[in-house]
Design a protein around this motif. Structure first.
Motif, PDB file in Angstrom:
ATOM      1  N   ASN A 149       0.829  -1.210   0.000  1.00 24.01           N
ATOM      2  CA  ASN A 149       0.000   0.000   0.000  1.00 24.01           C
ATOM      3  C   ASN A 149       0.862   1.257   0.000  1.00 24.01           C
ATOM      4  O   ASN A 149       0.594   2.211  -0.739  1.00 24.01           O
ATOM      5  CB  ASN A 149      -0.947   0.001   1.197  1.00 24.01           C
ATOM      6  CG  ASN A 149      -2.066  -1.008   1.058  1.00 24.01           C
ATOM      7  OD1 ASN A 149      -2.379  -1.467  -0.036  1.00 24.01           O
ATOM      8  ND2 ASN A 149      -2.668  -1.366   2.178  1.00 24.01           N
ATOM      9  N   VAL A 150       1.914   1.283   0.820  1.00 18.02           N
ATOM     10  CA  VAL A 150       2.809   2.436   0.873  1.00 18.02           C
ATOM     11  C   VAL A 150       3.566   2.575  -0.453  1.00 18.02           C
ATOM     12  O   VAL A 150       3.677   3.682  -0.993  1.00 18.02           O
ATOM     13  CB  VAL A 150       3.784   2.323   2.066  1.00 18.02           C
ATOM     14  CG1 VAL A 150       4.894   3.347   1.977  1.00 18.02           C
ATOM     15  CG2 VAL A 150       3.020   2.471   3.369  1.00 18.02           C
ATOM     16  N   LEU A 151       4.067   1.463  -0.980  1.00 21.80           N
ATOM     17  CA  LEU A 151       4.772   1.506  -2.262  1.00 21.80           C
ATOM     18  C   LEU A 151       3.859   2.043  -3.362  1.00 21.80           C
ATOM     19  O   LEU A 151       4.264   2.893  -4.156  1.00 21.80           O
ATOM     20  CB  LEU A 151       5.283   0.116  -2.637  1.00 21.80           C
ATOM     21  CG  LEU A 151       5.995   0.001  -3.986  1.00 21.80           C
ATOM     22  CD1 LEU A 151       7.245   0.874  -4.019  1.00 21.80           C
ATOM     23  CD2 LEU A 151       6.331  -1.451  -4.273  1.00 21.80           C
ATOM     24  N   GLY A 152       2.624   1.559  -3.389  1.00 21.77           N
ATOM     25  CA  GLY A 152       1.671   2.058  -4.373  1.00 21.77           C
ATOM     26  C   GLY A 152       1.406   3.532  -4.201  1.00 21.77           C
ATOM     27  O   GLY A 152       1.273   4.274  -5.185  1.00 21.77           O
ATOM     28  N   GLY A 153       1.338   3.996  -2.973  1.00 23.83           N
ATOM     29  CA  GLY A 153       1.141   5.426  -2.717  1.00 23.83           C
ATOM     30  C   GLY A 153       2.296   6.252  -3.246  1.00 23.83           C
ATOM     31  O   GLY A 153       2.089   7.325  -3.833  1.00 23.83           O
ATOM     32  N   PHE A 154       3.507   5.769  -3.066  1.00 26.08           N
ATOM     33  CA  PHE A 154       4.663   6.501  -3.583  1.00 26.08           C
ATOM     34  C   PHE A 154       4.726   6.448  -5.107  1.00 26.08           C
ATOM     35  O   PHE A 154       5.006   7.459  -5.753  1.00 26.08           O
ATOM     36  CB  PHE A 154       5.961   5.940  -2.985  1.00 26.08           C
ATOM     37  CG  PHE A 154       6.222   6.397  -1.588  1.00 26.08           C
ATOM     38  CD1 PHE A 154       6.277   7.742  -1.264  1.00 26.08           C
ATOM     39  CD2 PHE A 154       6.399   5.464  -0.585  1.00 26.08           C
ATOM     40  CE1 PHE A 154       6.502   8.155   0.035  1.00 26.08           C
ATOM     41  CE2 PHE A 154       6.629   5.873   0.729  1.00 26.08           C
ATOM     42  CZ  PHE A 154       6.684   7.223   1.037  1.00 26.08           C
ATOM     43  N   VAL A 155       4.465   5.296  -5.678  1.00 22.17           N
ATOM     44  CA  VAL A 155       4.550   5.147  -7.135  1.00 22.17           C
ATOM     45  C   VAL A 155       3.503   6.027  -7.822  1.00 22.17           C
ATOM     46  O   VAL A 155       3.781   6.679  -8.826  1.00 22.17           O
ATOM     47  CB  VAL A 155       4.370   3.669  -7.553  1.00 22.17           C
ATOM     48  CG1 VAL A 155       4.158   3.540  -9.052  1.00 22.17           C
ATOM     49  CG2 VAL A 155       5.584   2.864  -7.115  1.00 22.17           C
TER      50      VAL A 155
END
Length: 168
Positions: free
Chosen positions: A157-163
């Motif tokens: 979820n955090v990675l998707g938010g950054f991407v």
């Protein structure tokens, strides 16, 4: 959400034990531990993908993961009843799971494309598939493997938010 049964968890643990028994290098582990442990990497990556796939809410990825879990539950329950005289169908999941966000599911879709390519192109395809099925079976269990799903979901979820720019 499809819940894992005692039979499904048993199938997942059998896949894990099978992999570890085949992998175990004996004394080579002391001589070159990093190289020997690296042989478990394809299975581990497949396992991580399997856990994330079973956490998806819908779509083709979620449908395939839930189908694989249903088959594993059924096969494991049959093996428990006919193999050792156990009882079928007891749910083995005991807690709620963190859902994937929209951007988290987008990352899982990207990982799906990478997984399909890796299984087709890599010589480690069988290990990746076995790891993914093991992750599907154990990802929603109430044991340690099931609790690993929460930090994996949070990380995706955090990675998707950054991407995708949803997190500053």
């Amino acid at each position: 959400m499809t819940y894992v049964t005692l039979g499904g968890v048993t199938v997942g643990v059998c896949l894990l034990v099978w992999t570890l028994v085949q992998w175990y290098p004996g004394a080579k582990l002391r001589k070159d531990p990093l190289r020997v442990l690296a042989r478990l990497l394809p299975f581990g990556l497949g396992w991580i993908y399997g856990v994330l796939a079973i956490l998806t809410v819908g779509g083709i990825v979620g449908w395939i993961a839930r189908g694989a879990l249903w088959i594993s539950n059924w096969l494991g329950d049959v093996a428990l009843v006919w193999g050792v005289g156990g009882d079928p169908g007891a749910h083995a999941s005991g807690h709620a799971f963190l859902p994937l966000t929209q951007t988290g599911t987008a990352v899982v879709l990207i990982l799906t494309a990478a997984m399909v390519a890796a299984v087709k192109k890599s010589t480690h395809g069988p290990e990746l598939k076995r790891g993914a099925l093991c992750g599907v079976c154990l990802g929603t269990s109430a044991g340690v493997a099931g609790f690993a799903a929460v930090p994996l979901a949070q990380a995706v979820n955090v990675l998707g938010g950054f991407v995708y720019g949803a997190v500053a």
